[in-house]
Structures are given as structure tokens and as C-alpha cells.
Scaffold this active site. Sequence first.
Site, short mmCIF file in Angstrom:
data_model
loop_
_atom_site.label_atom_id
_atom_site.label_comp_id
_atom_site.label_asym_id
_atom_site.label_seq_id
_atom_site.Cartn_x
_atom_site.Cartn_y
_atom_site.Cartn_z
N GLU A 78 10.67 -4.54 4.78
CA GLU A 78 10.49 -5.87 4.44
C GLU A 78 10.15 -6.02 2.76
O GLU A 78 10.78 -6.75 2.16
CB GLU A 78 9.36 -6.76 5.29
N GLU A 83 -4.97 -6.71 14.63
CA GLU A 83 -4.32 -5.28 14.19
C GLU A 83 -5.59 -4.40 14.39
O GLU A 83 -5.25 -3.43 14.54
CB GLU A 83 -3.69 -5.51 12.95
N LYS A 92 0.80 -1.20 -0.01
CA LYS A 92 0.02 0.00 -0.04
C LYS A 92 0.83 1.17 -0.03
O LYS A 92 0.75 2.23 -0.80
CB LYS A 92 -0.92 -0.06 1.01
N HIS A 146 -5.95 -33.69 17.11
CA HIS A 146 -4.85 -34.38 17.63
C HIS A 146 -3.61 -33.74 18.07
O HIS A 146 -2.55 -34.10 18.40
CB HIS A 146 -4.38 -35.42 16.59
O1 F6P Z 1 3.13 -3.17 9.70
C1 F6P Z 1 1.73 -3.31 9.81
C2 F6P Z 1 1.45 -2.80 8.27
O2 F6P Z 1 0.93 -1.45 8.16
C3 F6P Z 1 -0.12 -3.61 7.97
O3 F6P Z 1 -1.09 -2.92 8.44
C4 F6P Z 1 0.00 -3.56 6.45
O4 F6P Z 1 -0.83 -4.79 5.94
C5 F6P Z 1 1.34 -4.20 6.18
O5 F6P Z 1 2.19 -3.35 7.37
C6 F6P Z 1 1.96 -3.82 4.99
O6 F6P Z 1 1.98 -2.47 4.48
P1 F6P Z 1 2.07 -2.14 3.01
O7 F6P Z 1 1.13 -2.79 2.17
O8 F6P Z 1 2.19 -0.59 3.11
O9 F6P Z 1 3.59 -2.60 2.57
#
Ligand code: F6P
Length: 542
Positions: free
Chosen positions: A213, A354, A207, A385
Site C-alpha cells: 500500500e 494486533e 518500517k 447520541h
Molecule cells: O500489516 C501489518 C503491519 O505490518 C503493521 O504491523 C505495520 O504497522 C504496518 O503493517 C506497516 O508496516 P510498514 O511500516 O513496514 O510499512
Amino acid sequence: MADPLSDSPAWQALRRHHASVRELHLRDLFAADEGRVGRLGFEAGGIHADLSKHRLTEETLALLLTLAAERRVEERRDAMFRGEHVNTTEDRPALHVALRLPRERSLVVDGRDVVRDVHEVLDRMAAFSERVRSGEWRGHTGRRVRAVVNVGIGGSDLGPAMAYEALRAFSDRELELRFVSNVDGSDVRESVRDLDPEETLAIVSSKTFTTIETMTNAASIRTWLLDALGDESAIAKHVVAVSTNLDAVSEFGIDTDNAFGFWDWVGGRYSMDSAIGLSTMIAIGPASFGELLAGFHALDRHFAETPPERNLPLLMGLLGVWYRDFFGAQTHAVLPYDQYLARFPAYLQQLVMESNGKRVRLDGTPVDVETAPVVWGEPGTNGQHSFHQLLHQGTTLVPCDLIAFASPLEPLGEHHELLLANALAQAQALAFGRTADELRAAGVPERLVPHKEMPGNRPTSFLLLERLTPFALGSLVALYEHVVFTQGAIWDVDSFDQWGVELGKELAVQLAPLLAGGTRPDSLDASTAALAELIRRLRGGG
Ligand code: F6P
């Protein structure tokens, strides 16, 4: 400042009522009331819900509905559907319900018809997906795409990964989908190890397009592609993006013609039916994706239009509050009796925890009651199990949702009858248990009676659907979205922000240089400094 929730008349009435019903056993509630199952059976968008095995009386439901009225759940719901800025801390709408409005509808928010925008993107996604699925879209060396790697995390990973697993039976088996989320390099390495870069398409899904990451993983995938394809111009054929931040997409080197946008009014954990669902659409095709959206929309309509006393998400949301706040249940288990839904509990963890794992109300004052439970679960029958022992005989109360489908997608001998029989048996055993007298009558030695006694009175919602189709998945996800909304409205928290994840992100950015050999900041606490030092020593860094 808002009055404390626990002082409100409806809350107080529920407290008193809880004291008078908490010892009632489901065995007695069933014995005393022949109409119970009929009254507590609900239907919404093809989801048949048996809520009869809950620890409630007619009065409980009435009091919970009074609480919903007092907390203005319906007014808040309508405000969300209208596109008001219900995400108050970020001053924006939470308008995921607009993602599944039919094309002929219109919804003007902040001066724009968002339905037109949504369908424009859906059309571009459909055209692109068809090109990939048909083989028309060619890689840099002229080969067709055989593998799609979604690079994202949180809401930009969990929904697509869950949906791909869930809808595998509807997916193009010629295409392999992979999901890279963890910044651990082994995630990227293992995900692409057996893939051919010439036949791989990466979708960078973020987003914000700033998540460390995802950006790190995307850069590594880019390098992996370039090492094999040798030419910057290859990127346009092998990397596309999904984001609200198209400037950052272009800075990353991805052609914005190959970018699919969405809007800040779509929260990450509410985005699997936006362009974040591009991998899902490529896997199952635009028509099935349309059915997924229709399933979401059916539940939206149910939530928006059904009176509270028959409104399934609203009732399930209230039951969650009943167990969390009055019985003190700290966790909630989701047990899908379907292997395709293996990732569904993980998806719900983000959606629930969240959204409602919050400690202050909209006005910033503390919530004086308990908020979101810890959500967890595994597919049945595997959990039976493993951890069901605790569900049946442990000292903690764990309300459970069992999700089952009348017909299998992969019929195979007696498998489905056994699977469903187990689902029914678990709900039955949890509710009714086995008494000491029954055990004695069956000849169980006295010394074993306490060990074998099954207390029962453990509540479940049993959700039964016809088959796990795209429509069914959409309806299930939307059901839980609205359960979460209902609970957030009761607790008066902002279900659409996630400030609690920010500090860790900031600290990690500060600590990375230290691990890479930088100097220790003066302000660093002693424990973190010692651990960083130990890491350096164990890596032979002196
Ligand atoms: O760290 C939490 C968060 O902001 C989530 O709410 C979101 O889904 C995720 O990181 C990934 O964010 P983005 O789509 O901006 O990479």
C-alpha cells in the site's frame, strides 16, 4: 509444554471468586465501603484514574495480583526493559521504552548503546524539522513547504495521524498535514487535490519499505510531484523517508541523507515516538516532541518502578482480563471526552488487537482462555447520541474507559463544563443506573418502568488529566502500551508479532494479476474465482 492457563491455581481461584461476586452491584459496593474511592484512585504521570466503578472487591484485586505474580508479569516487564528478545517468534527485543530514555542514559543491547542511536536520529529529525518549520528548507522551485503528506499505513500512519489531531493546538497552523494510507487511489487523489506540489513535502514512512500500500501510494505521489516539477532532481527536495530499510529507500530514489532510520526492535504499532513521528515533530516542533517523549518516559518509569498494587497499567491490564475472561466481555470501548482525541480509539485498535489478538502461547500451544477484546469507540458526547443506548441497556457488558481533561485547550463559553458534566454523568449512569422503584416514585407509568429502568453495574475507568498537552498524550499512549503488555504476559502470547496479517497480503499479491486480466490459477477457490469474474464483467472486461 506450558500447563493450561485455566488450570493454574490463581485462575481457578478467580473463577470461584467470580461466581461469588458476579451478582454484586456497584450500588451495594459503594454503600458498604466509604473508603472505596480513596483506595481505588491512582495517579501515574499526571493521569488520575478512578477505578472505583469497577466490579471488584478487595479480594478481587488481591486475586488478580496473585495471577500477575503467578504469570511473572514483573519479571517479563523487566526483561522487556532490559532489551531481552521478548518478541520470541521474531527473535528480537521490543524496546520502544528505549525511544524515550533521556540522552544521559545508556542501554546496551546486543552490544550497542541504543540510547546514543536514538538521540542521534532525534537530533537529525530536530534539525530537519526546524528547517521545514522556519522555511529554510526550500522545494525544487525555491518555495517553502506548506504541506506535509505522510505516506504510511498501520503503525506508520495511525500514530502520526492520531498525534497530529491530538496536538493540533500545539501545531504550526501555517503547515497543513495530510495522511495517506489506503491503497484506494481516492485516498491519494483527495489528499493532494488542493495541494501545490511546489510547496509539498512527502514523508514515506514504512518500517520495512516493502508494504505494498505504502509503496504504491509513494509511487503515485512521486508521479504527481514529477508531473508538476518535471525533473527527477526535484525528488530530493520533496520526498524524504523514514524506515529501518535504508537500502530500499535508496533503491526507491530517495537520497539517504534525507532518510531517518529506526531499528527492528521498534514494532510498527509502538513506533509513533521513533522517526515515524517525523510528521509530528514537524507539526509541533522538537521542543514539544521532547515533552511528548517525557510523557511516555514518565509512564515507563511508573510501570517499571511502582509496586503492583499501585501500578496503574498493570491494574488496568488485570481488569481487562477480569472482564474478558471471567465476565465474557467481548469488546472494550474507549470514549475520549475530547474532540482532539477523535483518532485515539482507532490508534488503540491496532495497539490492542494486533498485539494481543492471538490464539497460541509463546510455546505454540493454544491459549485456552479468551485473549484481546475488540476495541472501539468515538469521542463523547457524539457516542451518547449513537451507541450509548446499548452501553446502558443492551444485553452485552461493555467495559468503558472515559478519558477527560480538566481544562480545555480551546476555552469557549460553557462548552467545557458541559463536556465534562456529560463525561461524569455517563460514568455515573453506567455504574448506578436508575431503579424501578426510583422510576415509580417519580411517577413513571408502570408500563414504561421496564423500558426506562437503567440496570447500571456497567464498569468504567475514568481517566482524568489536566490538559491535553504533548506530555499528557505521551503518558496516555504509554499507559495503554503497558496495559497491552500486562495482558499479553498474562495470556502468554507474543504481543509483538503479527503473523495473522501475512496471508491476506500474500493472497492479494497473487490475485492482483487476475483482476488485471491474467489467467485464473488452478488452485483458486470457486467463490473467489466467481467474484473476480464478476468484477471483470462489471468493468466491461467480458
Ligand atoms: O500489516 C501489518 C503491519 O505490518 C503493521 O504491523 C505495520 O504497522 C504496518 O503493517 C506497516 O508496516 P510498514 O511500516 O513496514 O510499512
